[in-house]
Write an enzyme that holds these catalytic residues in place. Structure first.
Site, PDB file in Angstrom:
ATOM      1  N   VAL A 102      33.374  54.046  70.234  1.00  0.00           N
ATOM      2  CA  VAL A 102      34.318  54.061  71.346  1.00  0.00           C
ATOM      3  C   VAL A 102      33.475  53.597  72.536  1.00  0.00           C
ATOM      4  O   VAL A 102      32.655  54.348  73.058  1.00  0.00           O
ATOM      5  CB  VAL A 102      34.935  55.461  71.573  1.00  0.00           C
ATOM      6  CG1 VAL A 102      35.826  55.463  72.804  1.00  0.00           C
ATOM      7  CG2 VAL A 102      35.716  55.905  70.334  1.00  0.00           C
ATOM      8  N   PRO A 103      33.624  52.326  72.914  1.00  0.00           N
ATOM      9  CA  PRO A 103      32.623  51.635  73.737  1.00  0.00           C
ATOM     10  C   PRO A 103      32.600  51.983  75.221  1.00  0.00           C
ATOM     11  O   PRO A 103      32.914  51.167  76.085  1.00  0.00           O
ATOM     12  CB  PRO A 103      32.967  50.164  73.517  1.00  0.00           C
ATOM     13  CG  PRO A 103      34.445  50.172  73.283  1.00  0.00           C
ATOM     14  CD  PRO A 103      34.728  51.434  72.525  1.00  0.00           C
ATOM     15  N   CYS A 104      32.136  53.179  75.540  1.00  0.00           N
ATOM     16  CA  CYS A 104      32.019  53.584  76.943  1.00  0.00           C
ATOM     17  C   CYS A 104      30.954  52.767  77.676  1.00  0.00           C
ATOM     18  O   CYS A 104      30.982  52.673  78.897  1.00  0.00           O
ATOM     19  CB  CYS A 104      31.747  55.073  77.044  1.00  0.00           C
ATOM     20  SG  CYS A 104      30.369  55.657  76.056  1.00  0.00           S
ATOM     21  N   HIS A 105      30.039  52.160  76.938  1.00  0.00           N
ATOM     22  CA  HIS A 105      28.999  51.347  77.571  1.00  0.00           C
ATOM     23  C   HIS A 105      29.564  50.076  78.202  1.00  0.00           C
ATOM     24  O   HIS A 105      28.888  49.436  79.002  1.00  0.00           O
ATOM     25  CB  HIS A 105      27.911  50.985  76.543  1.00  0.00           C
ATOM     26  CG  HIS A 105      28.424  50.214  75.367  1.00  0.00           C
ATOM     27  ND1 HIS A 105      29.021  50.830  74.281  1.00  0.00           N
ATOM     28  CD2 HIS A 105      28.440  48.888  75.102  1.00  0.00           C
ATOM     29  CE1 HIS A 105      29.367  49.914  73.396  1.00  0.00           C
ATOM     30  NE2 HIS A 105      29.032  48.729  73.874  1.00  0.00           N
TER      31      HIS A 105
END
Length: 164
Positions: free
Chosen positions: A132-135
């Site tokens: 889950v690409p919070c970056h």
């Protein structure tokens, strides 16, 4: 964050450091870099490196770090967060590999434009790092802001995804 009492875990060695993965029989519920902010205590969760979902998640993450995968195909369970957090995490999953958005962009898309700081807090508590690409979330005007796994990892993840 609430987790099922049936959660199990496994460790994964990645190019950006060790990670702990967590799953139930139905879905992946966590992926944290060791020492990451907001990670839960893993002590109550038994270690099960043979768990099918943990093995699949580990394999897909290693493929991602090797530049062989851009999308993950895993069942995810983010139901342990608040309704607001779940809305933010759903928006994170819409950010394409190689793309970035701002915290303000997410607040607009969840119909709460004044909640930019709350969005930042929810992004920071994302329990499934990388997948889950919070970056992929940046500050205003593209500023590199904090990352629960460390700013150096955020930069490395963004460079890994940079389109050719």
């Amino acid at each position: 964050m609430k987790f099922s009492p049936h959660t199990v875990r496994a460790s994964l060695t990645t190019p950006l450091g060790p990670m702990t993965l967590a799953a139930t029989d139905a879905a992946l519920v966590g992926a944290w870099f060791d020492g990451q902010q907001h990670q839960p205590s893993f002590d109550e969760w038994p270690v099960d490196p043979g768990h099918p979902l943990l093995r699949a998640a580990g394999q897909q993450l290693l493929e991602y770090f090797a530049g062989q995968r851009q999308h993950f195909d895993l069942p995810l369970d983010l139901s342990g967060g608040t309704a607001f957090q779940q809305a933010v995490w759903a928006q994170l999953q819409q950010i394409a590999s190689g793309s970035t958005v701002s915290y303000g962009h997410i607040s607009q898309h969840i119909q709460n434009p004044a909640a930019v700081r709350a969005v930042g807090a929810a992004v920071g508590r994302n329990p499934i790092s990388v997948i889950v690409p919070c970056h992929r979330v940046l500050g205003a005007h593209g500023a590199l802001t904090g990352y629960a796994g460390g700013l150096d990892r955020k930069i490395a993840l963004l460079q890994l995804e940079r389109p050719l």
